[in-house]
Each structure stands twice: as C-alpha cells, then as structure tokens.
Design an enzyme around this catalytic site. Structure first.
Site, mmCIF file in Angstrom:
data_model
loop_
_atom_site.group_PDB
_atom_site.id
_atom_site.type_symbol
_atom_site.label_atom_id
_atom_site.label_comp_id
_atom_site.label_asym_id
_atom_site.label_seq_id
_atom_site.Cartn_x
_atom_site.Cartn_y
_atom_site.Cartn_z
ATOM 1 N N GLU A 60 -29.628 -62.682 3.702
ATOM 2 C CA GLU A 60 -30.374 -63.812 4.254
ATOM 3 C C GLU A 60 -29.740 -65.146 3.910
ATOM 4 O O GLU A 60 -30.200 -66.187 4.365
ATOM 5 C CB GLU A 60 -31.826 -63.790 3.769
ATOM 6 C CG GLU A 60 -32.633 -62.614 4.303
ATOM 7 C CD GLU A 60 -32.707 -62.605 5.817
ATOM 8 O OE1 GLU A 60 -32.833 -63.685 6.421
ATOM 9 O OE2 GLU A 60 -32.621 -61.519 6.410
ATOM 10 N N GLU B 66 -28.612 -66.805 -1.695
ATOM 11 C CA GLU B 66 -29.611 -66.027 -0.948
ATOM 12 C C GLU B 66 -30.400 -66.926 -0.009
ATOM 13 O O GLU B 66 -31.244 -66.459 0.741
ATOM 14 C CB GLU B 66 -30.555 -65.315 -1.912
ATOM 15 C CG GLU B 66 -29.848 -64.303 -2.785
ATOM 16 C CD GLU B 66 -30.826 -63.465 -3.582
ATOM 17 O OE1 GLU B 66 -31.410 -62.540 -2.994
ATOM 18 O OE2 GLU B 66 -31.003 -63.754 -4.768
ATOM 19 N N GLY C 149 -33.762 -66.666 -2.803
ATOM 20 C CA GLY C 149 -34.139 -66.138 -1.496
ATOM 21 C C GLY C 149 -34.944 -67.141 -0.690
ATOM 22 O O GLY C 149 -35.922 -67.696 -1.169
ATOM 23 N N SER D 142 -33.700 -73.522 0.623
ATOM 24 C CA SER D 142 -32.871 -74.250 1.586
ATOM 25 C C SER D 142 -32.486 -75.608 1.041
ATOM 26 O O SER D 142 -33.081 -76.122 0.103
ATOM 27 C CB SER D 142 -33.584 -74.382 2.932
ATOM 28 O OG SER D 142 -34.677 -75.240 2.816
ATOM 29 N N GLU E 86 -38.794 -75.011 -9.213
ATOM 30 C CA GLU E 86 -39.712 -73.865 -9.220
ATOM 31 C C GLU E 86 -39.796 -73.224 -7.833
ATOM 32 O O GLU E 86 -39.677 -73.915 -6.811
ATOM 33 C CB GLU E 86 -41.102 -74.371 -9.637
ATOM 34 C CG GLU E 86 -42.164 -73.308 -9.705
ATOM 35 C CD GLU E 86 -43.540 -73.925 -9.918
ATOM 36 O OE1 GLU E 86 -44.320 -73.353 -10.663
ATOM 37 O OE2 GLU E 86 -43.821 -74.987 -9.335
ATOM 38 N N ALA E 87 -40.071 -71.926 -7.822
ATOM 39 C CA ALA E 87 -40.220 -71.202 -6.561
ATOM 40 C C ALA E 87 -41.261 -71.896 -5.677
ATOM 41 O O ALA E 87 -42.320 -72.306 -6.142
ATOM 42 C CB ALA E 87 -40.635 -69.761 -6.832
ATOM 43 N N GLY F 155 -38.988 -88.541 -0.854
ATOM 44 C CA GLY F 155 -40.155 -89.407 -1.079
ATOM 45 C C GLY F 155 -41.239 -88.797 -1.956
ATOM 46 O O GLY F 155 -42.252 -89.457 -2.235
ATOM 47 N N ASN G 58 -47.435 -78.586 -10.861
ATOM 48 C CA ASN G 58 -48.428 -78.200 -11.861
ATOM 49 C C ASN G 58 -49.599 -77.502 -11.177
ATOM 50 O O ASN G 58 -50.276 -78.085 -10.319
ATOM 51 C CB ASN G 58 -48.903 -79.445 -12.625
ATOM 52 C CG ASN G 58 -49.731 -79.074 -13.821
ATOM 53 O OD1 ASN G 58 -50.636 -78.244 -13.730
ATOM 54 N ND2 ASN G 58 -49.403 -79.667 -14.962
HETATM 55 C C1 COA Z 1 -39.412 -72.764 -12.350
HETATM 56 C C2 COA Z 1 -39.447 -71.525 -13.233
HETATM 57 C C3 COA Z 1 -38.036 -70.986 -13.431
HETATM 58 C C4 COA Z 1 -40.058 -71.962 -14.582
HETATM 59 O O1 COA Z 1 -40.093 -70.844 -15.393
HETATM 60 P P1 COA Z 1 -40.926 -70.840 -16.743
HETATM 61 O O2 COA Z 1 -40.359 -69.724 -17.547
HETATM 62 O O3 COA Z 1 -42.379 -70.847 -16.452
HETATM 63 O O4 COA Z 1 -40.499 -72.201 -17.378
HETATM 64 P P2 COA Z 1 -40.876 -72.747 -18.762
HETATM 65 O O5 COA Z 1 -41.159 -71.651 -19.724
HETATM 66 O O6 COA Z 1 -39.818 -73.736 -19.118
HETATM 67 O O7 COA Z 1 -42.223 -73.498 -18.484
HETATM 68 C C5 COA Z 1 -42.697 -74.423 -19.414
HETATM 69 C C6 COA Z 1 -44.188 -74.379 -19.462
HETATM 70 O O8 COA Z 1 -44.734 -74.789 -18.184
HETATM 71 C C7 COA Z 1 -45.643 -73.799 -17.709
HETATM 72 N N1 COA Z 1 -45.544 -73.774 -16.294
HETATM 73 C C8 COA Z 1 -44.518 -73.290 -15.547
HETATM 74 N N2 COA Z 1 -44.799 -73.452 -14.267
HETATM 75 C C9 COA Z 1 -46.016 -74.053 -14.193
HETATM 76 C C10 COA Z 1 -46.825 -74.503 -13.114
HETATM 77 N N3 COA Z 1 -46.454 -74.366 -11.852
HETATM 78 N N4 COA Z 1 -47.995 -75.093 -13.402
HETATM 79 C C11 COA Z 1 -48.400 -75.262 -14.662
HETATM 80 N N5 COA Z 1 -47.667 -74.865 -15.718
HETATM 81 C C12 COA Z 1 -46.486 -74.264 -15.474
HETATM 82 C C13 COA Z 1 -45.178 -72.543 -18.363
HETATM 83 O O9 COA Z 1 -46.203 -71.568 -18.391
HETATM 84 C C14 COA Z 1 -44.814 -73.011 -19.748
HETATM 85 O O10 COA Z 1 -46.014 -73.226 -20.467
HETATM 86 P P3 COA Z 1 -46.057 -73.083 -22.061
HETATM 87 O O11 COA Z 1 -45.150 -74.132 -22.597
HETATM 88 O O12 COA Z 1 -47.495 -73.305 -22.342
HETATM 89 O O13 COA Z 1 -45.595 -71.714 -22.369
HETATM 90 C C15 COA Z 1 -40.286 -70.407 -12.617
HETATM 91 O O14 COA Z 1 -41.611 -70.876 -12.453
HETATM 92 C C16 COA Z 1 -39.793 -69.961 -11.271
HETATM 93 O O15 COA Z 1 -40.041 -70.593 -10.254
HETATM 94 N N6 COA Z 1 -39.071 -68.816 -11.194
HETATM 95 C C17 COA Z 1 -38.587 -68.293 -9.949
HETATM 96 C C18 COA Z 1 -37.192 -67.763 -10.111
HETATM 97 C C19 COA Z 1 -36.577 -67.429 -8.731
HETATM 98 O O16 COA Z 1 -37.168 -67.613 -7.685
HETATM 99 N N7 COA Z 1 -35.314 -66.961 -8.745
HETATM 100 C C20 COA Z 1 -34.573 -66.644 -7.562
HETATM 101 C C21 COA Z 1 -34.866 -65.255 -7.099
HETATM 102 S S1 COA Z 1 -34.213 -64.936 -5.476
#
Ligand code: COA
Length: 338
Positions: A199, A215, A232, A235, A273-274, A281, A313
């Site tokens: 993809e 991806e 995945g 963009s 984040e995903a 903006g 958040n």
């Molecule tokens: C962005 C991302 C990598 C962050 O991962 P994470 O491990 O939660 O990041 P952190 O541990 O640094 O997060 C810090 C804190 O924020 C919190 N937090 C993370 N996302 C949050 C959200 N959307 N809202 C509120 N809190 C959030 C975590 O729980 C953590 O809390 P803690 O300090 O109390 O433990 C993850 O949310 C993500 O999107 N992963 C997807 C990976 C992906 O798509 N890969 C490609 C595959 S094709």
C-alpha cells in the site's frame, strides 16, 4: 554539461514520442566523451534530442571499442526501434518528452534528489499512455491494438493508463524491496535499504533516503529521511493540489504512525500518533516534561524541529507536542534486503 544519455523508445503513428528508456544515463559526463558524441551526431550545443541511426551508433562503438559505452552502442545499433541521444547542456525547463524522461531517470538512478532539478511543465510533455504488456500504446491507437490482439486469440493487457510509467520497468535500484511495482512511479528516488510495502506509494520527484519502511503515501516533492517509517495509510501533504508552497521533508528516525500524516516539515526523531494529521494551521499545545502546557502555537511554527512527539490527548481532544523520548528504530529482520 548536465546530462547525456542514449535511449530507446516508442513513438505513436504521428511520429511523436510516447516514452524513452535510457539504460545508462550519464550525469555531468566527461567533456571528452561529450566531444566525441558531438562530432558523431553533429551536436551544436543546447538541450536537444537527436535521433540517431545504425551508422552513427556503429561509429561510436568503434571509437569507444573496449570500454563500457561500446557495448551499449553495439546493441542499440541492432534495434529497429527509434534510438535517441538526449544531451542536456543545462538543467533548463524541459522542452521535450525524451528530456523529461531523462530527468525522471536521473532521480531514480539516484543522481539527483527531489526538487534539485527543473521539472517545470512536465505534465504537458508526458503523453497519457496505455501501458500494456506490448509496451506503451497511444490512446488513439489502443482500440485497434486491442482488436488485433483479440483477432490473434490473445488479450492486450492494459496495466495502467497514465502519464508516468512504473519505475521498475526503467530502473531497478540496488538494495530495495518493492512489494507492488505499480505503486512506485518513474522519478522516485529509493535509497539503499528502502522497502515499499503493497500500500506504500511513491510519486515522481520523491525520495526515501534509505533505509526506510514505506507503508504510506509519499507525495510529489517529499523527502523521507534515513531510518524513518511511514506507517500503513499514513500520508504526506504534497504541493500539487490544495497544498502549500513548502516541500515537506521528514528527518531521520521519524515515525509517522498508521493513518497519520503531516503537512509540515519535521526534523529528526519525531513521532506522530496513529490517526493524527498535523496540518500547518492545527493548534498545538507544547507540553513540558510534567505534562503541563507551556504555550499554544500553530503547527507551522514547529516546522523542521527535532524530537517532537505529537499526540491527540484522548481526555480533552487537544493536539499536544511532547519531547520524543523513544524515537523509532527500524526492525533489522523485517527490513533486511538480502
Ligand atoms: C504515538 C505513539 C507511538 C505513542 O506511544 P506511547 O508508547 O503511548 O508513547 P509514550 O509512552 O511516550 O506516551 C507518554 C504518555 O502519554 C500517554 N498517551 C499516549 N497517547 C495518548 C493519548 N492519545 N491521549 C492521552 N494520553 C496518551 C501514554 O499513555 C503515556 O502515559 P504515561 O506517561 O502515564 O504512561 C503511539 O500512540 C502510536 O500511535 N503508535 C502507533 C504506531 C504505528 O502506527 N506504527 C506503524 C505501524 S504500520
């Protein structure tokens, strides 16, 4: 001298170029080599395409006898297909179809990075073509060719109708994996160690510097830095339609997670984040290490900075930027190329 290349191509019934394959383009060729070609094909300077014939190709083959260019000349001298030598004295605005194809080859052969050469107006120089299992076919000739194939008891396979061909029918760069070749257009730059999954998509004038996992979709003009992962369906905003004027670059060791995206350039070690799309903006709350808001800014003010973690958040919906403490490292087993 910017570039020089011998190509073999396809013309339509009106004697217009549909496409040209340049097997071994020369970037900034040696002056002595240019002088030799100039004397044989009567090159007077400027950016030109000169159709050549068997005699001239044989002459060059004799002059270069024993070196690597001779073999190509000998082979091209035997073809009944049109052969052209495209000589670009400068990186000027492209004027012809062969010139445009040569510039796209230069990107895919890793001679130039995106946005480094003049590609102004190339859409009007690239004919829309039916890419078939019998090669490029002019759209005015496609009905007749389909009928001919049926009469012969076969089917003319039309893989695409497009201005750009797939890269791998012209250039297969070393050290890459491409799961679905139609997803990478000629003019993409794939550095050593790049994987493009099914993809994933790379437009012309894009780069994945390598190693990378792609991806998601890389829009025209965008450069993905070494070690970065485009998840995945993620963009990147381009500039062709509705986008800004700024070309997006993504630094080293970034993770644009699944379904995420960016419309601002990112420095090194950034994570989005995903599902979160950072447009220029978007109001972003900058957080300190105690998760307190320091200030709010528009995302464009953060363009190009390192070590940013963007999340939405889930308690209050605000987009936050925190210091990224866990930059991505590509999985060596998954992303190997041997
Ligand atoms: C962005 C991302 C990598 C962050 O991962 P994470 O491990 O939660 O990041 P952190 O541990 O640094 O997060 C810090 C804190 O924020 C919190 N937090 C993370 N996302 C949050 C959200 N959307 N809202 C509120 N809190 C959030 C975590 O729980 C953590 O809390 P803690 O300090 O109390 O433990 C993850 O949310 C993500 O999107 N992963 C997807 C990976 C992906 O798509 N890969 C490609 C595959 S094709």
């Amino acid at each position: 001298m910017y570039a020089l290349a011998f190509g073999i191509g396809t013309k339509n019934a009106r004697d217009e170029w549909l496409e040209v394959y340049f097997p071994a383009p020369l970037f900034h060729p040696e002056p002595a080599l240019v002088d030799t070609v100039a004397s044989v094909v009567d090159y007077q300077g400027g950016n030109v395409d000169i159709e050549t014939d068997t005699t001239r190709l044989q002459t060059l083959s004799q002059i270069w006898s024993g070196n690597s260019h001779a073999s190509l000349m000998t082979q091209l001298a035997k073809t009944v297909r049109p052969v052209v030598v495209t000589i670009l004295e400068t990186d000027g605005k492209p004027q012809t179809t062969p010139e445009t194809y040569l510039k796209l080859h230069l990107l895919s052969h890793r001679f130039v990075l995106p946005n480094q050469q003049n590609l102004d107006g190339i859409f009007s120089l690239l004919p829309n073509v039916a890419w078939t299992d019998q090669g490029a076919v002019d759209l005015e000739e496609i009905d007749q060719r389909q009928l001919q194939a049926r009469m012969a008891g076969t089917v003319l396979e039309v893989a695409a109708v497009d201005k750009f061909p797939k890269m791998t029918n012209y250039v297969v760069p070393p050290g890459v994996r491409i799961a679905h070749s139609a997803r990478v257009r000629l003019g993409a730059y794939l550095g050593e160690g790049t994987t493009v999954m099914h993809e994933g998509f790379m437009n012309f004038n894009t780069a994945a510097m390598g190693p990378n996992m792609v991806e998601g979709r890389i829009s025209q003009g965008v450069i993905l830095g070494a070690g970065s992962d485009l998840g995945g369906s993620a963009s990147t905003a381009g500039t062709l339609s509705g986008g800004g004027e700024i070309y997006i670059t993504i630094g080293k060791n970034c993770l644009i997670s699944a379904n995420a995206g960016t419309g601002i350039p990112l420095g090194d070690n950034c994570t989005i984040e995903a599902g979160l799309y950072i447009t220029p903006g978007v109001i972003v709350q900058i957080m300190d290490e105690h998760k307190n808001t320091v200030k709010s800014v528009k995302a464009r003010e953060l363009a190009g900075q390192d070590d940013m973690l963007f999340i939405r958040n889930s308690r209050n919906g605000a987009v936050e930027c925190r210091t990224n403490r866990k930059a991505v490292t590509l999985n060596k087993t998954l992303h190997g190329h041997n």
